[in-house]
Scaffold this motif. Sequence first.
Motif, PDB file in Angstrom:
ATOM      1  N   LEU A  51      -3.914  12.203  -8.117  1.00  0.00           N
ATOM      2  CA  LEU A  51      -2.572  12.756  -7.892  1.00  0.00           C
ATOM      3  C   LEU A  51      -1.740  11.883  -6.958  1.00  0.00           C
ATOM      4  O   LEU A  51      -0.526  12.053  -6.863  1.00  0.00           O
ATOM      5  N   LEU A  52      -2.400  10.960  -6.260  1.00  0.00           N
ATOM      6  CA  LEU A  52      -1.710  10.113  -5.287  1.00  0.00           C
ATOM      7  C   LEU A  52      -1.253   8.815  -5.931  1.00  0.00           C
ATOM      8  O   LEU A  52      -1.972   8.223  -6.724  1.00  0.00           O
ATOM      9  N   THR A  53      -0.067   8.378  -5.559  1.00  0.00           N
ATOM     10  CA  THR A  53       0.372   7.056  -5.996  1.00  0.00           C
ATOM     11  C   THR A  53      -0.396   6.012  -5.198  1.00  0.00           C
ATOM     12  O   THR A  53      -0.932   6.303  -4.115  1.00  0.00           O
ATOM     13  N   ASP A  54      -0.441   4.801  -5.718  1.00  0.00           N
ATOM     14  CA  ASP A  54      -1.093   3.731  -4.968  1.00  0.00           C
ATOM     15  C   ASP A  54      -0.343   3.472  -3.669  1.00  0.00           C
ATOM     16  O   ASP A  54      -0.952   3.120  -2.656  1.00  0.00           O
ATOM     17  N   GLU A  55       0.967   3.662  -3.670  1.00  0.00           N
ATOM     18  CA  GLU A  55       1.759   3.494  -2.444  1.00  0.00           C
ATOM     19  C   GLU A  55       1.302   4.477  -1.365  1.00  0.00           C
ATOM     20  O   GLU A  55       1.130   4.107  -0.201  1.00  0.00           O
ATOM     21  N   THR A  56       1.086   5.733  -1.751  1.00  0.00           N
ATOM     22  CA  THR A  56       0.607   6.744  -0.800  1.00  0.00           C
ATOM     23  C   THR A  56      -0.793   6.394  -0.314  1.00  0.00           C
ATOM     24  O   THR A  56      -1.088   6.501   0.881  1.00  0.00           O
TER      25      THR A  56
END
Length: 82
Positions: free
Chosen positions: A38-43
């Motif tokens: 659910l997390l972006t790679d940025e997060t």
Amino acid sequence: MDKTDTQLLYIAAFRYALGRSTYMVPAIAGAIRESRDLLTDETARLMAREIVECKNLGMECDAAVWWDLAEFLLAGSDDDKR
């Protein structure tokens, strides 16, 4: 809940637990691991960077949880693969 709200929720929980010596450390770290897709790679990179830059990761057992999480997050896949 849209993607931005999801990122904000996980970041807020992460920042609440980071540096604390409490049962919340493994609970939050575990929830982040289980929900990595659910997390972006940025997060994920943001969380890993904040772990590395944190001057107090809590007790030794808490620090171990955070270092393991940072390693896990940095080893994640690209957003395009999800």
